[in-house]
Scaffold this motif. Structure first.
Motif, PDB file in Angstrom:
ATOM      1  N   VAL A   6      37.300 -58.790 -11.142  1.00 25.70           N
ATOM      2  CA  VAL A   6      36.838 -58.008 -10.046  1.00 25.70           C
ATOM      3  C   VAL A   6      35.403 -57.084 -10.527  1.00 25.70           C
ATOM      4  N   PRO A   7      34.486 -57.635 -10.416  1.00 21.42           N
ATOM      5  CA  PRO A   7      33.171 -57.112 -11.118  1.00 21.42           C
ATOM      6  C   PRO A   7      32.826 -54.998 -10.914  1.00 21.42           C
ATOM      7  N   ARG A   8      32.224 -55.375 -12.415  1.00 20.28           N
ATOM      8  CA  ARG A   8      32.106 -53.433 -11.519  1.00 20.28           C
ATOM      9  C   ARG A   8      31.315 -53.344 -11.335  1.00 20.28           C
ATOM     10  N   PRO A   9      31.415 -51.790 -10.547  1.00 18.16           N
ATOM     11  CA  PRO A   9      29.952 -51.103  -9.977  1.00 18.16           C
ATOM     12  C   PRO A   9      28.377 -51.201 -10.511  1.00 18.16           C
ATOM     13  N   ILE A  10      27.607 -51.626  -9.863  1.00 18.29           N
ATOM     14  CA  ILE A  10      26.553 -52.031 -10.882  1.00 18.29           C
ATOM     15  C   ILE A  10      25.653 -50.616 -10.795  1.00 18.29           C
ATOM     16  N   LEU A  30      21.528 -46.230  -0.061  1.00 22.43           N
ATOM     17  CA  LEU A  30      22.592 -44.585  -0.371  1.00 22.43           C
ATOM     18  C   LEU A  30      23.740 -44.408   0.419  1.00 22.43           C
ATOM     19  N   ALA A  31      24.009 -44.739   1.781  1.00 16.38           N
ATOM     20  CA  ALA A  31      25.112 -45.167   2.406  1.00 16.38           C
ATOM     21  C   ALA A  31      26.233 -45.354   1.703  1.00 16.38           C
ATOM     22  N   VAL A  32      25.780 -46.995   1.128  1.00 17.27           N
ATOM     23  CA  VAL A  32      26.570 -47.599   0.841  1.00 17.27           C
ATOM     24  C   VAL A  32      27.114 -47.241  -1.407  1.00 17.27           C
ATOM     25  N   PHE A  33      26.138 -47.040  -1.693  1.00 16.93           N
ATOM     26  CA  PHE A  33      25.663 -47.356  -2.836  1.00 16.93           C
ATOM     27  C   PHE A  33      25.746 -46.243  -3.884  1.00 16.93           C
ATOM     28  N   HIS A  34      24.998 -44.934  -3.199  1.00 13.72           N
ATOM     29  CA  HIS A  34      24.730 -43.823  -3.891  1.00 13.72           C
ATOM     30  C   HIS A  34      25.899 -43.415  -4.910  1.00 13.72           C
TER      31      HIS A  34
END
Length: 281
Positions: A6-10, A30-34
């Motif tokens: 699983v790729p790490r969060p960038i 931002l709602a998804v990736f904040h």
């Protein structure tokens, strides 16, 4: 059977501008990736190399009604965001700083994102990917080199058509029956990088630039989320643009606005501004 990697969060660095259309996209990202956002920078530059007052004078001489209308839209956005109890509705789009505050993020402002001070700040964030949301400044190689995965931008036209500024207005002036949104890689020139994805939308008869701009922003918000996921998973496309078939435009001039009117389009409408700012998300 081996485990699926699983790729790490960038880590992301966001570059944007405080306009209602851009803010709608930024809010969705931002709602998804904040949790992954290392920092945010907004442009306070209207025209490269000029002080704000000089830029305002130049742009008013070139396309007076357009500049006044965009200023009015931004002012309405700030007013509407402060009056939810009085108007009985939750505003669809808030000013950038209010959006950032919801996610405990600060917003840095600059007229030159490539200055050494700002490059150092971005370097300190250690981003994997730079994310441009309607950013109106060019990214120089030194800045682009700070993110190992590169940089992506969202542009409200079907590139390579209508590269540059205010593409939805130029599309109406040219009599186009459809336009769209492109998410693309950023290179050293404006809106010329490889295409990650595109999506089209019609230009309706009699439509205003306000309604078209906000519809493009709705499309762009979802596309940007998809594009960041695709970069994160190593699946982002990079389709070369055929630049010889496209077009480039600067700030719309009075002739452009006249052509919009001749083609049956309203460049701006206070009613549309109000409707779009209050429309349910």
């Amino acid at each position: 059977m081996g485990e699926t990697k699983v790729p790490r969060p960038i880590r992301l660095a966001i570059f944007t501008i405080d306009l209602p259309e851009a803010n709608a996209i930024t809010h969705r990202v931002l709602a998804v990736f904040h949790p992954q956002v290392a920092g945010m920078i907004r442009s306070r530059s209207l025209r490269r190399g000029q002080r704000t007052w000089d830029a305002l004078k130049h742009l008013y001489r070139r396309s007076g009604p357009l500049l006044v209308a965009k200023g009015l839209e931004s002012a309405l956005c700030h007013i509407v965001s402060r009056l939810p109890r009085l108007i009985g509705r939750v505003p669809r789009t808030a000013p950038l700083r209010r959006i950032a505050k919801c996610y405990s993020l600060s917003v840095h402002s600059t007229s030159n994102i490539n200055a050494p001070h700002w490059r150092q700040l971005v370097a300190d964030w250690k981003p994997d990917l730079l994310v441009s949301i309607y950013m109106n400044q060019l990214f120089q190689p030194e800045l682009l080199g700070l993110a190992p995965l590169g940089a992506i931008n969202v542009h409200p036209s079907l590139l390579p058509n209508h590269r540059g500024l205010w593409p939805y207005i130029w599309a109406m002036a040219d009599g186009d029956r459809q336009t769209g949104v492109t998410v693309h890689w950023i290179d050293e020139t404006l809106d010329t990088g490889g295409i990650i994805q595109q999506r089209s939308t019609p230009i309706y008869p009699g439509e205003s630039a306000i309604s078209l701009a906000h519809r493009c922003a709705d499309i762009a918000a979802e596309m940007m989320v998809e594009a960041i996921h695709s970069v994160e998973q190593g699946l982002a496309a990079d389709v070369r643009q055929e630049l010889g078939q496209g077009s480039y435009h600067s700030w719309p001039d009075r002739e452009c606005l006249l052509k919009c009117k001749e083609n049956g389009h309203r460049c701006f409408s206070v009613t549309d501004m109000w409707r779009e700012l209050l429309r349910a998300a």
